[in-house]
Enzyme design. Sequence first.
Site, PDB file in Angstrom:
ATOM      1  N   GLY A  62      -5.786   4.109   4.169  1.00  0.00           N
ATOM      2  CA  GLY A  62      -7.117   4.128   3.464  1.00  0.00           C
ATOM      3  C   GLY A  62      -7.005   3.890   2.142  1.00  0.00           C
ATOM      4  CB  VAL A  72      -2.745   0.008 -10.349  1.00  0.00           C
ATOM      5  CG1 VAL A  72      -2.436   1.021 -11.130  1.00  0.00           C
ATOM      6  CG2 VAL A  72      -1.848  -0.100  -9.102  1.00  0.00           C
ATOM      7  CE  LYS A 101     -11.318 -10.866 -13.903  1.00  0.00           C
ATOM      8  NZ  LYS A 101     -10.139 -10.553 -13.144  1.00  0.00           N
ATOM      9  CB  SER A 103      -0.852   9.502   5.276  1.00  0.00           C
ATOM     10  OG  SER A 103      -0.035  10.706   4.735  1.00  0.00           O
ATOM     11  CB  VAL A 143       1.744   7.007  11.524  1.00  0.00           C
ATOM     12  CG1 VAL A 143       2.537   6.143  12.749  1.00  0.00           C
ATOM     13  CG2 VAL A 143       0.368   6.950  12.520  1.00  0.00           C
TER      14      VAL A 143
HETATM   15  C1  LIG Z   1       0.661  -2.775 -11.053  1.00  0.00           C
HETATM   16  C2  LIG Z   1      -0.426  -3.548 -10.306  1.00  0.00           C
HETATM   17  C3  LIG Z   1      -1.585  -3.686 -10.674  1.00  0.00           C
HETATM   18  C4  LIG Z   1      -2.570  -4.259  -9.770  1.00  0.00           C
HETATM   19  N1  LIG Z   1      -3.463  -4.976 -10.105  1.00  0.00           N
HETATM   20  C5  LIG Z   1      -4.672  -5.522  -9.474  1.00  0.00           C
HETATM   21  C6  LIG Z   1      -5.652  -5.991  -9.865  1.00  0.00           C
HETATM   22  O1  LIG Z   1      -6.073  -6.091 -11.227  1.00  0.00           O
HETATM   23  N2  LIG Z   1      -6.529  -6.593  -8.786  1.00  0.00           N
HETATM   24  C7  LIG Z   1      -6.330  -6.529  -7.381  1.00  0.00           C
HETATM   25  O2  LIG Z   1      -7.102  -7.151  -6.613  1.00  0.00           O
HETATM   26  N3  LIG Z   1      -5.106  -6.094  -7.185  1.00  0.00           N
HETATM   27  C8  LIG Z   1      -4.265  -5.641  -7.952  1.00  0.00           C
HETATM   28  N4  LIG Z   1      -3.208  -4.854  -7.467  1.00  0.00           N
HETATM   29  C9  LIG Z   1      -3.185  -4.857  -6.098  1.00  0.00           C
HETATM   30  C10 LIG Z   1      -3.852  -3.586  -5.412  1.00  0.00           C
HETATM   31  O3  LIG Z   1      -3.573  -2.266  -6.245  1.00  0.00           O
HETATM   32  C11 LIG Z   1      -3.762  -3.571  -3.913  1.00  0.00           C
HETATM   33  O4  LIG Z   1      -3.938  -4.737  -3.417  1.00  0.00           O
HETATM   34  C12 LIG Z   1      -5.057  -2.690  -3.693  1.00  0.00           C
HETATM   35  O5  LIG Z   1      -4.856  -1.419  -4.294  1.00  0.00           O
HETATM   36  C13 LIG Z   1      -4.789  -2.377  -2.026  1.00  0.00           C
HETATM   37  O6  LIG Z   1      -3.627  -1.683  -1.729  1.00  0.00           O
HETATM   38  P1  LIG Z   1      -3.563  -1.057  -0.348  1.00  0.00           P
HETATM   39  O7  LIG Z   1      -4.697  -0.639   0.201  1.00  0.00           O
HETATM   40  O8  LIG Z   1      -2.671  -2.317   0.498  1.00  0.00           O
HETATM   41  O9  LIG Z   1      -2.219  -0.074  -0.559  1.00  0.00           O
HETATM   42  P2  LIG Z   1      -2.282   1.622  -0.741  1.00  0.00           P
HETATM   43  O10 LIG Z   1      -3.234   1.857  -1.880  1.00  0.00           O
HETATM   44  O11 LIG Z   1      -1.217   2.005  -1.186  1.00  0.00           O
HETATM   45  O12 LIG Z   1      -2.954   2.368   0.498  1.00  0.00           O
HETATM   46  C14 LIG Z   1      -1.937   2.745   1.362  1.00  0.00           C
HETATM   47  C15 LIG Z   1      -2.406   3.588   2.421  1.00  0.00           C
HETATM   48  O13 LIG Z   1      -1.769   3.720   3.580  1.00  0.00           O
HETATM   49  C16 LIG Z   1      -1.709   5.128   4.018  1.00  0.00           C
HETATM   50  N5  LIG Z   1      -0.326   5.247   4.745  1.00  0.00           N
HETATM   51  C17 LIG Z   1       0.901   4.693   4.224  1.00  0.00           C
HETATM   52  N6  LIG Z   1       1.667   5.178   5.207  1.00  0.00           N
HETATM   53  C18 LIG Z   1       1.207   5.676   6.085  1.00  0.00           C
HETATM   54  C19 LIG Z   1       1.597   6.430   7.469  1.00  0.00           C
HETATM   55  N7  LIG Z   1       2.681   6.514   7.728  1.00  0.00           N
HETATM   56  N8  LIG Z   1       0.627   7.125   8.019  1.00  0.00           N
HETATM   57  C20 LIG Z   1      -0.714   7.117   7.720  1.00  0.00           C
HETATM   58  N9  LIG Z   1      -1.223   6.634   6.378  1.00  0.00           N
HETATM   59  C21 LIG Z   1      -0.340   5.992   5.619  1.00  0.00           C
HETATM   60  C22 LIG Z   1      -1.913   5.873   2.633  1.00  0.00           C
HETATM   61  O14 LIG Z   1      -2.112   7.218   2.759  1.00  0.00           O
HETATM   62  C23 LIG Z   1      -2.926   5.076   1.868  1.00  0.00           C
HETATM   63  O15 LIG Z   1      -3.911   5.543   2.298  1.00  0.00           O
HETATM   64  C24 LIG Z   1      -2.132  -4.267  -8.429  1.00  0.00           C
HETATM   65  C25 LIG Z   1      -0.921  -3.785  -7.718  1.00  0.00           C
HETATM   66  C26 LIG Z   1      -0.095  -3.214  -8.722  1.00  0.00           C
HETATM   67  C27 LIG Z   1       1.077  -2.779  -8.090  1.00  0.00           C
END
Ligand SMILES: Cc1cc2nc3c(=O)[nH]c(=O)nc-3n(C[C@H](O)[C@H](O)[C@H](O)COP(=O)(O)OP(=O)(O)OC[C@H]3O[C@@H](n4cnc5c(N)ncnc54)[C@H](O)[C@@H]3O)c2cc1C
Length: 510
Positions: free
Chosen positions: A13, A48, A79, A40, A186
Amino acid sequence: MSSSNKRIVILGGGTAGWIAANLMATHWQQQGFEITLVESPDIGIIGVGEGSTPPLRGFMTAIGVQESEWMYECGATYKVGITFKDWSTKPGFSHYFHPFVSQPDEFTAPAFFYNSFLRRKGINLEGHPDHFFLATELARQKLAPVAPDNFPFEINYGYHFDSALLGKFLARVAARKGVKYQQATVNEVVLDGQGNIDYLKSAEGQIIKADFYVDSTGFRSQLLQQALKVPFISCADSLFNDSAVVFPTPQTDNVEVQTIATALKNGWAWTIPLTHRVGNGYVYSARFCSKNDAETEFRQHLGLLDADVEARHLQFKVGRAAEHWAKNCLAVGLSQGFIEPLEATALDMVQETVVRFIEAYNRGNFTDQHRAEFNHRISTRFDAVRDYIVCHYRITSRTDTEYWIENGRNEKISPSLRAILASWVAGKNITDELEKQKLDAYFPNVSWNCLLTGKGLYPLQEQLVQGNEMANKYDVAKLQKFIQGCALNFKPHREQLAVLAQAAPELATL
Ligand SMILES: Cc1cc2nc3c(=O)[nH]c(=O)nc-3n(C[C@H](O)[C@H](O)[C@H](O)COP(=O)(O)OP(=O)(O)OC[C@H]3O[C@@H](n4cnc5c(N)ncnc54)[C@H](O)[C@@H]3O)c2cc1C
């Protein structure tokens, strides 16, 4: 529709999971798909990711959300592009602006292409990109890119936002669309005889079963990379950054309408304006500097050396999975890969992945018929973004630290980027080469030209000669007047944000 493809579980999420949930629900809820997002309660989101590119507007429109509904609540600002500061030591090119180009630029961009092309050939013409685009002027004057109804051109823009608040907002919209929500961590993924995901098992022993799974578990990539063993293709040899240190600072009244990316000793720092704070982060390479040194340098940069603000440190890996859709699983977000955040492209990649998946899955009548084509398309996009970002580092003229020296002479760049740079150095028009190398799959020709000229990849000033009358085809002062005239149609950013703030309390239903 095949009756065996109706239950979708989205695991994770973060922003990626909620974008996927909203797009899939918008497209498939009416057809009887049951979509559940499982998250989770113990593993946090990365927290971020606050900058975006213009397609995010299309996402909001696609899921039926107006700016007045989401922006204020998510601390969002407008932006129009990114200023790159201190990336180049070339005189006159210490900074440049990478604009989101819009319709009025059709009148001025030809002059930019023309002048910069001739300047590369040694003619002394104005070739700095900052003189040719409306967005640059909007950023300079801190004007919101929202045109009045009588302005006859389309304006392109993106947003900055608080990623945690955006996640919460999108969760509510998804719930309205019928997406179910479950909390579970999970810890076991069970495959069937064909190697598809059969079911997931939580730490508490709950069985979570679906026909199709979306992996949005962030860098863990619990389903795609861990369970289905899809290999990860690293690009760490061409993109050295793997760490970040993050601080918020207070917002001032005069809110910027751009991201600022300032090169520091071992990486670069972002400044992202939100309504309630400024997001700051230093993205650096741990191979070249320690966590403590990075934090100290960053505090100095922000003038926070003695301030009692706690820093957050993060690690990340750069590259992409070999496939984004494998078996009965689609990975979106950090679980499918990450090219470092310099141009804020990650959420666009999420959106594109989900939209193209929906298209391919529909077209194949809910089978994997178009999987290979889909994977190729998404990987091409990733690689095009990678090349553009690598180019920022490869063409640097900074030599003040080992980090910049190594970046500037790094030979481990892709053949496609090598071909573009060779074409540029040979003084050619790079349009055909970009197309041939499929590098315009993400950043268009104009962005590539802004990058290469903005960093001052021209002959030295003393080598330039005056052009004849034909060379001086465009009067840049006149173009500037036109751009400034267009800018008169736009309100100050803070006024536009105040309009959104006033509209916000009426949002009782969201
Ligand atoms: C330093 C940095 C700067 C960034 N800046 C930008 C930006 O300016 N613009 C941009 O577009 N993107 C940026 N990004 C990328 C951006 O942060 C991500 O693409 C975005 O937040 C999406 O993350 P996500 O949902 O893939 O993962 P996450 O936010 O990490 O979410 C993971 C989810 O999975 C769940 N989860 C994990 N394992 C399990 C499990 N076993 N069981 C149940 N649930 C689980 C967690 O609870 C969480 O809800 C940046 C990234 C970094 C590292």
